[in-house]
Design a protein around this motif. Structure first.
Motif, PDB file in Angstrom:
ATOM      1  N   VAL A  18      50.827  49.714  45.807  1.00 48.13           N
ATOM      2  CA  VAL A  18      51.753  48.988  47.031  1.00 48.13           C
ATOM      3  C   VAL A  18      53.086  48.623  46.814  1.00 48.13           C
ATOM      4  O   VAL A  18      53.403  48.170  45.588  1.00 48.13           O
ATOM      5  N   ALA A  19      53.889  48.685  47.644  1.00 50.07           N
ATOM      6  CA  ALA A  19      55.480  48.503  47.449  1.00 50.07           C
ATOM      7  C   ALA A  19      55.444  47.147  48.413  1.00 50.07           C
ATOM      8  O   ALA A  19      55.084  46.975  49.609  1.00 50.07           O
ATOM      9  N   ARG A  20      55.852  45.957  47.931  1.00 48.72           N
ATOM     10  CA  ARG A  20      56.089  44.726  48.499  1.00 48.72           C
ATOM     11  C   ARG A  20      57.548  44.370  48.386  1.00 48.72           C
ATOM     12  O   ARG A  20      58.183  44.832  47.230  1.00 48.72           O
ATOM     13  N   HIS A  21      57.898  43.258  48.889  1.00 47.20           N
ATOM     14  CA  HIS A  21      59.157  42.628  48.762  1.00 47.20           C
ATOM     15  C   HIS A  21      59.544  42.408  47.348  1.00 47.20           C
ATOM     16  O   HIS A  21      60.658  42.287  46.996  1.00 47.20           O
ATOM     17  N   ASP A  22      58.551  41.710  46.760  1.00 53.62           N
ATOM     18  CA  ASP A  22      58.873  41.520  45.368  1.00 53.62           C
ATOM     19  C   ASP A  22      58.411  42.287  44.323  1.00 53.62           C
ATOM     20  O   ASP A  22      58.465  42.158  42.999  1.00 53.62           O
ATOM     21  N   GLY A  23      58.306  43.840  44.631  1.00 55.19           N
ATOM     22  CA  GLY A  23      58.165  44.906  43.655  1.00 55.19           C
ATOM     23  C   GLY A  23      56.868  45.809  43.908  1.00 55.19           C
ATOM     24  O   GLY A  23      56.514  45.691  44.948  1.00 55.19           O
ATOM     25  N   VAL A  24      56.370  46.382  43.108  1.00 56.29           N
ATOM     26  CA  VAL A  24      55.498  47.598  43.050  1.00 56.29           C
ATOM     27  C   VAL A  24      54.361  47.033  42.466  1.00 56.29           C
ATOM     28  O   VAL A  24      54.508  46.259  41.166  1.00 56.29           O
ATOM     29  N   GLY A  25      53.032  47.178  42.993  1.00 49.77           N
ATOM     30  CA  GLY A  25      52.009  46.640  42.075  1.00 49.77           C
ATOM     31  C   GLY A  25      50.766  47.874  42.295  1.00 49.77           C
ATOM     32  O   GLY A  25      50.631  48.460  43.358  1.00 49.77           O
ATOM     33  N   ARG A  26      49.690  47.655  41.469  1.00 47.82           N
ATOM     34  CA  ARG A  26      48.449  48.357  41.620  1.00 47.82           C
ATOM     35  C   ARG A  26      47.514  47.522  42.415  1.00 47.82           C
ATOM     36  O   ARG A  26      47.409  46.125  42.013  1.00 47.82           O
ATOM     37  N   ILE A  27      46.714  48.075  43.135  1.00 46.37           N
ATOM     38  CA  ILE A  27      45.751  47.547  43.843  1.00 46.37           C
ATOM     39  C   ILE A  27      44.309  47.673  43.133  1.00 46.37           C
ATOM     40  O   ILE A  27      44.008  48.808  42.801  1.00 46.37           O
ATOM     41  N   TRP A  28      43.624  46.479  42.775  1.00 47.95           N
ATOM     42  CA  TRP A  28      42.277  46.770  42.191  1.00 47.95           C
ATOM     43  C   TRP A  28      41.004  46.339  42.991  1.00 47.95           C
ATOM     44  O   TRP A  28      41.280  45.296  43.844  1.00 47.95           O
ATOM     45  N   GLU A  29      40.047  46.909  43.285  1.00 46.01           N
ATOM     46  CA  GLU A  29      39.183  46.431  44.060  1.00 46.01           C
ATOM     47  C   GLU A  29      37.882  46.471  43.357  1.00 46.01           C
ATOM     48  O   GLU A  29      37.474  47.208  42.530  1.00 46.01           O
ATOM     49  N   THR A  37      42.504  42.675  44.265  1.00 43.07           N
ATOM     50  CA  THR A  37      43.648  41.987  43.903  1.00 43.07           C
ATOM     51  C   THR A  37      44.915  42.634  43.501  1.00 43.07           C
ATOM     52  O   THR A  37      44.496  44.124  43.699  1.00 43.07           O
ATOM     53  N   THR A  38      45.914  42.215  43.409  1.00 41.91           N
ATOM     54  CA  THR A  38      47.017  43.176  43.049  1.00 41.91           C
ATOM     55  C   THR A  38      47.686  42.623  41.725  1.00 41.91           C
ATOM     56  O   THR A  38      47.690  41.548  41.153  1.00 41.91           O
ATOM     57  N   GLU A  39      48.280  43.735  41.084  1.00 45.11           N
ATOM     58  CA  GLU A  39      48.652  43.651  39.582  1.00 45.11           C
ATOM     59  C   GLU A  39      50.299  43.934  39.892  1.00 45.11           C
ATOM     60  O   GLU A  39      50.551  45.341  40.011  1.00 45.11           O
TER      61      GLU A  39
END
Length: 57
Positions: A18-29, A37-39
């Motif tokens: 996911v790309a968010r305003h504070d950067g890019v992260g991986r989604i863990w389910e 959660t996101t990392e």
């Protein structure tokens, strides 16, 4: 599903990015309950697109 129905120990699976305003992260389910959660990726490891072989394609 109530909070008591959640896992005591989650089994995490990476399900996307996911790309968010504070950067890019991986989604863990969790594979066993609805928790996720996101990392956030470390910007120190980011490589500019133009510096990759993919940019030449």
């Amino acid at each position: 599903m109530s909070r008591e129905d959640y896992c005591d120990r989650h089994t995490w699976a990476s399900v996307g990015v996911v790309a968010r305003h504070d950067g890019v992260g991986r989604i863990w389910e969790c594979e066993n309950c609805p928790v996720w959660t996101t990392e956030t990726f470390d910007r120190a490891h980011e490589q500019a697109w133009d510096d990759t072989w993919l940019a030449e394609r």
